[in-house]
Scaffold this motif. Sequence first.
Motif, PDB file in Angstrom:
ATOM      1  N   ALA A  21      54.355  22.370 -16.011  1.00 32.61           N
ATOM      2  CA  ALA A  21      55.631  21.733 -16.287  1.00 32.61           C
ATOM      3  C   ALA A  21      56.620  22.097 -15.197  1.00 32.61           C
ATOM      4  O   ALA A  21      56.813  23.275 -14.896  1.00 32.61           O
ATOM      5  CB  ALA A  21      56.160  22.165 -17.652  1.00 32.61           C
ATOM      6  N   ALA A  22      57.239  21.095 -14.606  1.00 33.61           N
ATOM      7  CA  ALA A  22      58.161  21.299 -13.501  1.00 33.61           C
ATOM      8  C   ALA A  22      59.569  20.905 -13.891  1.00 33.61           C
ATOM      9  O   ALA A  22      59.780  19.977 -14.668  1.00 33.61           O
ATOM     10  CB  ALA A  22      57.724  20.496 -12.280  1.00 33.61           C
ATOM     11  N   SER A  23      60.521  21.625 -13.344  1.00 35.65           N
ATOM     12  CA  SER A  23      61.923  21.258 -13.489  1.00 35.65           C
ATOM     13  C   SER A  23      62.465  20.914 -12.108  1.00 35.65           C
ATOM     14  O   SER A  23      61.997  21.435 -11.090  1.00 35.65           O
ATOM     15  CB  SER A  23      62.725  22.391 -14.114  1.00 35.65           C
ATOM     16  N   GLY A  24      63.446  20.046 -12.087  1.00 36.18           N
ATOM     17  CA  GLY A  24      64.015  19.621 -10.820  1.00 36.18           C
ATOM     18  C   GLY A  24      63.967  18.114 -10.666  1.00 36.18           C
ATOM     19  O   GLY A  24      62.913  17.495 -10.856  1.00 36.18           O
ATOM     20  N   ARG A  25      65.057  17.542 -10.290  1.00 40.40           N
ATOM     21  CA  ARG A  25      65.150  16.083 -10.209  1.00 40.40           C
ATOM     22  C   ARG A  25      64.400  15.495  -9.024  1.00 40.40           C
ATOM     23  O   ARG A  25      64.190  14.283  -8.980  1.00 40.40           O
ATOM     24  CB  ARG A  25      66.615  15.653 -10.172  1.00 40.40           C
ATOM     25  N   THR A  26      64.003  16.316  -8.061  1.00 41.25           N
ATOM     26  CA  THR A  26      63.261  15.835  -6.900  1.00 41.25           C
ATOM     27  C   THR A  26      61.761  16.126  -7.005  1.00 41.25           C
ATOM     28  O   THR A  26      61.063  16.083  -6.000  1.00 41.25           O
ATOM     29  CB  THR A  26      63.805  16.448  -5.600  1.00 41.25           C
TER      30      THR A  26
END
Length: 117
Positions: free
Chosen positions: A23-28
């Motif tokens: 699971a990744a966070s970050g808009r890019t």
Amino acid sequence: QVQLVESGGGLVQAGDSLRLSCAASGRTFSNYAVGWFRQALGKERERVAVISSGGMTSYADSVKGRFIISRDNAKNMVYLQMNSLKPEDTASYYCAAKIGYQDWDYWGQGTQVTVSS
């Protein structure tokens, strides 16, 4: 810029299947390539699979035909589907992210996979 959290590891029997999640966070997130790596006790870390920002994949010879890496950018998730697991797959598995030709700068905490025989 990106934070990663792995899950899905556990103890399974040879021949079983397991799916790891990153699971990744970050808009890019969609701009990053994501890889799965593993490190067994007493052995060097090895690259297992990579998926590019465009969805192209590559695999280590040892897992080719058994493992599948995929991503869902809408959910900021990367998966590693592991089939026909073998005792030699036992290791700590990590996901990592990079952009372009940079180093693998972002890493998750790891999840343990143990395959019994």
